[in-house]
Motif scaffolding. Sequence first.
Motif, short mmCIF file in Angstrom:
data_model
loop_
_atom_site.label_atom_id
_atom_site.label_comp_id
_atom_site.label_asym_id
_atom_site.label_seq_id
_atom_site.Cartn_x
_atom_site.Cartn_y
_atom_site.Cartn_z
N UNK A 108 0.84 -1.21 0.00
CA UNK A 108 0.00 0.00 0.00
C UNK A 108 0.87 1.26 0.00
N UNK A 109 1.92 1.29 0.81
CA UNK A 109 2.71 2.50 0.96
C UNK A 109 3.86 2.60 -0.03
N UNK A 110 4.34 1.49 -0.58
CA UNK A 110 5.49 1.57 -1.47
C UNK A 110 5.11 1.72 -2.95
N UNK A 111 3.87 1.42 -3.31
CA UNK A 111 3.36 1.56 -4.68
C UNK A 111 4.25 0.88 -5.73
N UNK A 112 4.63 -0.39 -5.55
CA UNK A 112 5.44 -1.02 -6.60
C UNK A 112 4.66 -1.24 -7.88
N UNK A 113 3.35 -1.41 -7.77
CA UNK A 113 2.47 -1.54 -8.92
C UNK A 113 1.10 -1.03 -8.53
N UNK A 114 0.26 -0.83 -9.52
CA UNK A 114 -1.06 -0.23 -9.28
C UNK A 114 -2.16 -1.10 -9.88
N UNK A 115 -3.37 -0.82 -9.46
CA UNK A 115 -4.52 -1.51 -10.05
C UNK A 115 -4.56 -1.15 -11.53
N UNK A 116 -4.73 -2.16 -12.36
CA UNK A 116 -4.75 -1.97 -13.81
C UNK A 116 -3.44 -2.35 -14.47
N UNK A 117 -2.34 -2.44 -13.70
CA UNK A 117 -1.06 -2.88 -14.25
C UNK A 117 -1.12 -4.37 -14.59
N UNK A 118 -0.42 -4.74 -15.64
CA UNK A 118 -0.25 -6.15 -15.96
C UNK A 118 1.11 -6.57 -15.42
N UNK A 119 1.12 -7.63 -14.63
CA UNK A 119 2.36 -8.10 -14.02
C UNK A 119 2.62 -9.54 -14.40
N UNK A 120 3.88 -9.91 -14.30
CA UNK A 120 4.28 -11.30 -14.50
C UNK A 120 4.99 -11.74 -13.22
N UNK A 121 4.44 -12.79 -12.60
CA UNK A 121 5.02 -13.32 -11.37
C UNK A 121 5.95 -14.46 -11.77
N UNK A 122 7.22 -14.33 -11.44
CA UNK A 122 8.23 -15.32 -11.82
C UNK A 122 8.29 -16.43 -10.78
N UNK A 123 7.49 -17.44 -11.00
CA UNK A 123 7.45 -18.61 -10.13
C UNK A 123 7.81 -19.82 -11.00
N UNK A 124 8.80 -20.58 -10.55
CA UNK A 124 9.29 -21.71 -11.34
C UNK A 124 8.17 -22.71 -11.63
N UNK A 126 4.69 -22.22 -11.16
CA UNK A 126 3.40 -21.69 -11.58
C UNK A 126 3.54 -20.21 -11.97
N UNK A 127 4.17 -19.92 -13.12
CA UNK A 127 4.30 -18.51 -13.53
C UNK A 127 2.94 -17.95 -13.92
N UNK A 128 2.72 -16.68 -13.57
CA UNK A 128 1.43 -16.03 -13.82
C UNK A 128 1.67 -14.70 -14.52
N UNK A 129 0.87 -14.46 -15.54
CA UNK A 129 0.83 -13.14 -16.16
C UNK A 129 -0.62 -12.70 -16.12
N UNK A 130 -0.88 -11.59 -15.42
CA UNK A 130 -2.27 -11.17 -15.23
C UNK A 130 -2.33 -9.68 -14.92
N UNK A 131 -3.54 -9.14 -15.02
CA UNK A 131 -3.80 -7.74 -14.69
C UNK A 131 -4.27 -7.65 -13.25
N UNK A 132 -3.80 -6.65 -12.52
CA UNK A 132 -4.21 -6.44 -11.14
C UNK A 132 -5.59 -5.79 -11.13
N UNK A 133 -6.56 -6.47 -10.51
CA UNK A 133 -7.92 -5.93 -10.40
C UNK A 133 -8.13 -5.20 -9.08
N UNK A 134 -7.53 -5.72 -7.99
CA UNK A 134 -7.75 -5.12 -6.69
C UNK A 134 -6.61 -5.50 -5.76
N UNK A 135 -6.25 -4.60 -4.85
CA UNK A 135 -5.23 -4.86 -3.83
C UNK A 135 -5.92 -4.73 -2.49
N UNK A 136 -5.98 -5.82 -1.73
CA UNK A 136 -6.64 -5.84 -0.43
C UNK A 136 -5.61 -6.01 0.68
N UNK A 137 -6.08 -6.09 1.90
CA UNK A 137 -5.20 -6.24 3.05
C UNK A 137 -4.47 -7.58 3.04
#
Length: 176
Positions: A108-124, A126-137
């Motif tokens: 929340x405070x560091x803002x590394x990415x925002x809602x609407x950004x497309x990110x790629x999670x580098x997981x050996x 289960x890699x994921x490429x998706x758009x951020x819809x919501x950031x919750x607690x």
Amino acid sequence: MFSFKEYSREIFVTIILVLVLIVLRVLIANLIRRFAATSHLFENRTNLVIKYINILMNILITTSLIVVWGVETQDIFITISSIATVIGVAMFAQWSILSNVTSGMILFFSFPFRIGDTIKIHDKDFPIEAEIEDINTFHVSLKTKEGEKIIFPNNLLLQKGISIIPAKYEEREFFD
């Protein structure tokens, strides 16, 4: 026997404090929403700030009511220390919940990415490429290109490598 005359001052102050709480909640929420609109902040972040401020105001009003009704200071400290101990033990037992909440605050405070950004999670595995819809607690809601909705824990977002994929623009030929 309970007498209204005996506790009239405490009842009056309680009513005043509750009314003040209601008015402050409305005023502060409006001020924060106006500031967010002029600063072009996301509505989700605005609502989260309002929620945290409301929690803080509720704690302050509750503390004020405890003082108004004459609860002994020693009783207050015993109650608070007991509650803190129980919460501490519960959180230690549920470290993943605490980890997700802490990670949510960092995101929340560091803002590394925002809602609407497309990110790629580098997981050996289960890699994921998706758009951020919501950031919750506790988690981030993601949506893949195929329409699959993924709920990803906040603590894993801080542990995994993440690439923010820039928005793709159509290349067009321009003519004079």
